[in-house]
Write a protein that holds these residues in place. Structure first.
Motif, short mmCIF file in Angstrom:
data_model
loop_
_atom_site.label_atom_id
_atom_site.label_comp_id
_atom_site.label_asym_id
_atom_site.label_seq_id
_atom_site.Cartn_x
_atom_site.Cartn_y
_atom_site.Cartn_z
N ASN A 12 0.86 -1.18 0.00
CA ASN A 12 0.00 0.00 0.00
C ASN A 12 0.90 1.23 0.00
O ASN A 12 1.66 1.44 0.95
CB ASN A 12 -0.89 -0.02 1.25
CG ASN A 12 -1.82 1.15 1.34
OD1 ASN A 12 -1.62 2.19 0.72
ND2 ASN A 12 -2.85 1.00 2.14
N PHE A 14 0.34 4.17 0.65
CA PHE A 14 -0.01 5.15 1.67
C PHE A 14 0.39 4.69 3.07
O PHE A 14 0.18 5.42 4.04
CB PHE A 14 -1.52 5.45 1.60
CG PHE A 14 -1.93 5.85 0.21
CD1 PHE A 14 -1.56 7.08 -0.32
CD2 PHE A 14 -2.68 4.99 -0.58
CE1 PHE A 14 -1.92 7.45 -1.59
CE2 PHE A 14 -3.05 5.36 -1.87
CZ PHE A 14 -2.67 6.59 -2.37
N GLU A 15 0.93 3.48 3.20
CA GLU A 15 1.42 2.98 4.47
C GLU A 15 2.95 3.00 4.47
O GLU A 15 3.58 2.95 3.42
CB GLU A 15 0.93 1.55 4.70
CG GLU A 15 -0.55 1.46 4.91
CD GLU A 15 -1.01 0.03 5.19
OE1 GLU A 15 -2.16 -0.12 5.57
OE2 GLU A 15 -0.23 -0.93 5.02
N GLU A 29 -0.04 13.28 -6.91
CA GLU A 29 -1.19 12.42 -6.61
C GLU A 29 -0.76 10.99 -6.89
O GLU A 29 -0.15 10.71 -7.92
CB GLU A 29 -2.36 12.80 -7.51
CG GLU A 29 -3.57 11.92 -7.33
CD GLU A 29 -4.69 12.24 -8.31
OE1 GLU A 29 -5.69 11.50 -8.29
OE2 GLU A 29 -4.57 13.20 -9.09
N THR A 30 -1.09 10.08 -5.98
CA THR A 30 -0.75 8.67 -6.15
C THR A 30 -1.99 7.89 -6.54
O THR A 30 -3.01 7.96 -5.85
CB THR A 30 -0.16 8.09 -4.86
OG1 THR A 30 0.98 8.87 -4.48
CG2 THR A 30 0.25 6.64 -5.04
N TRP A 32 -3.17 4.06 -7.11
CA TRP A 32 -2.74 2.70 -6.81
C TRP A 32 -3.51 1.72 -7.68
O TRP A 32 -4.73 1.63 -7.62
CB TRP A 32 -2.99 2.40 -5.34
CG TRP A 32 -2.50 1.07 -4.85
CD1 TRP A 32 -1.66 0.21 -5.47
CD2 TRP A 32 -2.83 0.46 -3.59
NE1 TRP A 32 -1.44 -0.90 -4.69
CE2 TRP A 32 -2.15 -0.76 -3.52
CE3 TRP A 32 -3.63 0.84 -2.53
CZ2 TRP A 32 -2.24 -1.61 -2.44
CZ3 TRP A 32 -3.73 0.00 -1.44
CH2 TRP A 32 -3.04 -1.21 -1.39
#
Length: 114
Positions: A12, A14-15, A29-30, A32
């Motif tokens: 992830n 964002f982790e 901007e990511t 996934w």
């Protein structure tokens, strides 16, 4: 805002701090995506992102044959050839050293041949 396409079925972005693999500086901007299908669909609908982070070993229940990050890189090369585009900046966060080398080699060869 710049866009980073994060290809990985497990990590992830964002982790932890996986985004240290990004080849572009923040802010961005990511997006996934977790499979070959999501990767190709996103680029087909939105065009090339500013950068891509590749994983090699992907899993996806929607496809009979599981396609890898290398399959995504091959598709990307064809997409760029067909549309006369440059490969976006990239990096590879894969834990598979042979897969990482193969993706890097393919993309570098494409750039050198242009």
């Amino acid at each position: 805002m710049k866009k980073l396409l994060w290809l990985d079925d497990v990590r992830n972005p964002f982790e932890y701090d996986w985004l240290i693999f990004s080849p572009i500086e923040r802010p961005f901007e990511t997006i996934w995506v977790k499979s070959f299908y999501e990767f190709t669909e996103w680029i087909t609908k939105n065009g090339l992102p500013d950068a891509i982070c590749f994983d090699h070993d992907l899993g996806d229940n929607r496809e009979e044959e599981i396609k890898s990050g290398m399959d995504c890189a091959k598709w990307l090369v064809e997409y760029c050839l067909d549309n006369k585009l440059q490969i976006p900046k990239w990096n590879i966060q894969s834990a598979n050293p042979a897969g990482k080398d193969n993706i890097n080699g393919l993309l570098l060869t494409f750039i050198k041949s242009r």
